[in-house]
Design an enzyme around this catalytic site. Sequence first.
Site, short mmCIF file in Angstrom:
data_model
loop_
_atom_site.label_atom_id
_atom_site.label_comp_id
_atom_site.label_asym_id
_atom_site.label_seq_id
_atom_site.Cartn_x
_atom_site.Cartn_y
_atom_site.Cartn_z
CG ASP A 67 -37.53 -40.10 -17.46
OD1 ASP A 67 -38.34 -39.35 -16.90
OD2 ASP A 67 -36.33 -40.20 -17.10
CG ASP B 148 -36.04 -31.84 -17.34
OD1 ASP B 148 -37.21 -32.14 -17.03
OD2 ASP B 148 -35.09 -31.94 -16.54
CD GLU C 3 -37.20 -35.60 -12.52
OE1 GLU C 3 -37.17 -36.35 -11.53
OE2 GLU C 3 -36.54 -35.85 -13.55
CG HIS D 28 -39.60 -34.48 -16.02
ND1 HIS D 28 -38.76 -34.81 -17.06
CD2 HIS D 28 -39.73 -35.61 -15.27
CE1 HIS D 28 -38.41 -36.08 -16.93
NE2 HIS D 28 -38.99 -36.60 -15.86
CD GLU E 111 -40.49 -39.05 -13.55
OE1 GLU E 111 -40.05 -39.65 -14.55
OE2 GLU E 111 -40.00 -37.98 -13.12
CG HIS F 125 -32.04 -41.68 -16.98
ND1 HIS F 125 -31.52 -41.08 -15.88
CD2 HIS F 125 -33.29 -41.16 -17.12
CE1 HIS F 125 -32.41 -40.24 -15.35
NE2 HIS F 125 -33.50 -40.27 -16.09
C1 LIG Z 1 -31.79 -36.12 -6.79
S1 LIG Z 1 -32.11 -34.87 -7.93
C2 LIG Z 1 -32.04 -35.67 -9.46
C3 LIG Z 1 -33.31 -36.27 -9.85
C4 LIG Z 1 -33.18 -37.45 -10.76
N1 LIG Z 1 -34.46 -37.81 -11.25
C5 LIG Z 1 -34.60 -38.71 -12.20
O1 LIG Z 1 -33.74 -39.41 -12.64
C6 LIG Z 1 -32.51 -38.60 -10.02
O2 LIG Z 1 -31.29 -38.70 -10.08
O3 LIG Z 1 -33.18 -39.42 -9.39
ZN LIG Z 2 -38.53 -38.54 -15.19
ZN LIG Z 3 -35.28 -39.27 -15.70
#
Ligand SMILES: CSCC[C@H](NC=O)C(=O)O
Ligand SMILES: [Zn+2]
Ligand SMILES: [Zn+2]
Length: 429
Positions: free
Chosen positions: A119, A87, A153, A85, A181, A388
């Site tokens: 990420d 983003d 994503e 992804h 990932e 994150h």
């Molecule tokens: C459940 S949709 C959101 C997707 C998101 N993916 C990565 O962090 C997550 O919160 O896991």
């Molecule tokens: Zn990711």
């Molecule tokens: Zn992420």
Amino acid sequence: SNDSSSLEVDVDAPGTIISRFQGYLTINTAYPNPNYLEAANFIISQAKSVSLDFQTIEFVNGKHLVLLKWPGKKPYLPSILLNSHTDVVPVEPHKWSHPPFDAHLDPSTGNIYARGSQDMKCVGMQYLEAIRKLKASGFQPIRNVYLSFVPDEEIGGHDGAEKFADSDVFSKMNVGIVLDEGLPSPDENYRMFYAERTSCSLIIKAFGAPGHGAKLYDNSAMENLFKSIESIRRFRDSQFDLVKAGLRAEGEVTSINMVFLKAGTPSPSGFAMNLQPSEAQAGFDIRIPPTADPESLERRIAEEWAPSSRNMTFQLVRSKKKSEYPNLTAFDSSNPWWMLLQEAVRSENGEVGKPEIFPPATDARYFRERGLPAIGFSPMSKTPNLLHDHDEFLNQNEYMKGINIYKSIIKAYASFDEYPRDDVSRAEL
Ligand SMILES: CSCC[C@H](NC=O)C(=O)O
Ligand SMILES: [Zn+2]
Ligand SMILES: [Zn+2]
């Protein structure tokens, strides 16, 4: 060196490889306004320099998905899809040691600081760099190799991977295996994921008689909410203790974390301080392992966390499964892709950890929902998990090692000349 050679850039020099990674990292694709167009243009420029076929698809206006193709000699064999992804999640720039979109390389450690360095812009670029090297070595794939660079994503993937997996373009690709990932490991191991937890969001609301701030009484909204929060925290501890004791892996327990609290009566100076409010609410992120029973969670919420007897209501949002296909990818010898990936990592002197369930969510679920095997893998060992987080970084040596690992994986996958049993059984369904 003479003038003409000094003008040429050695595209294979380590410094150039790192610069290209930094180039991708400096494109701000964070919410609320991810610059998808610039990311797409960058990826296409890379595709051109590696001589890959490319197309851009906007399933939703302004959310560019870039699809690259390296044609194989036996295009009728199921293809390989390398997904990533484009983003990234938002940043609080002032809390970072280096600006999050500068891709600063710390000369003393070799760490590259940037949102997306783990990420997962690393993975997208490593796929490309591995293919660049394989092409330079004269390797030709038997199977078609596709690379998808998808938007959306981090906010659920509905306008990205979900629409892609549902599209005619995707069906025509005849995908046989998807790589997506994974997570870094602080130790020597490389982690491999065969499934992921289901995510839910829960909002609980408590109601109660309002009253003077100085009065002690039962059944206020705040008190009702706090009883729930205490009970939720006990459950959270019980799950976390299993992980801390080494009895369960991160992805094998149910996690619940409070993400907002909302209550209070606004006043010109902030909140009224001598008033106990009549409503209070809290929001939670919940993740359930694929083996857990979602019904029992729902019962627990209704009986213990938001009982109507305590004047509470709740809203639980959980994504529904779209198919009967198991959302687990086989991780034994029945899945040659799992074995090949493991061997490829080992051939680069990497150690492979136990098969794991991915604790958060990824786009891999949309491919698994179509009955496809999908493996979560990001080649990062000896790296703290900073997804994150502030100061997300990846070491340049680890990045370079990852390219060699993908070189081995892609070579093994694209040379695999059998029709795996998975493909046959899917064709029969
Ligand atoms: C459940 S949709 C959101 C997707 C998101 N993916 C990565 O962090 C997550 O919160 O896991
Ligand atoms: Zn990711
Ligand atoms: Zn992420």
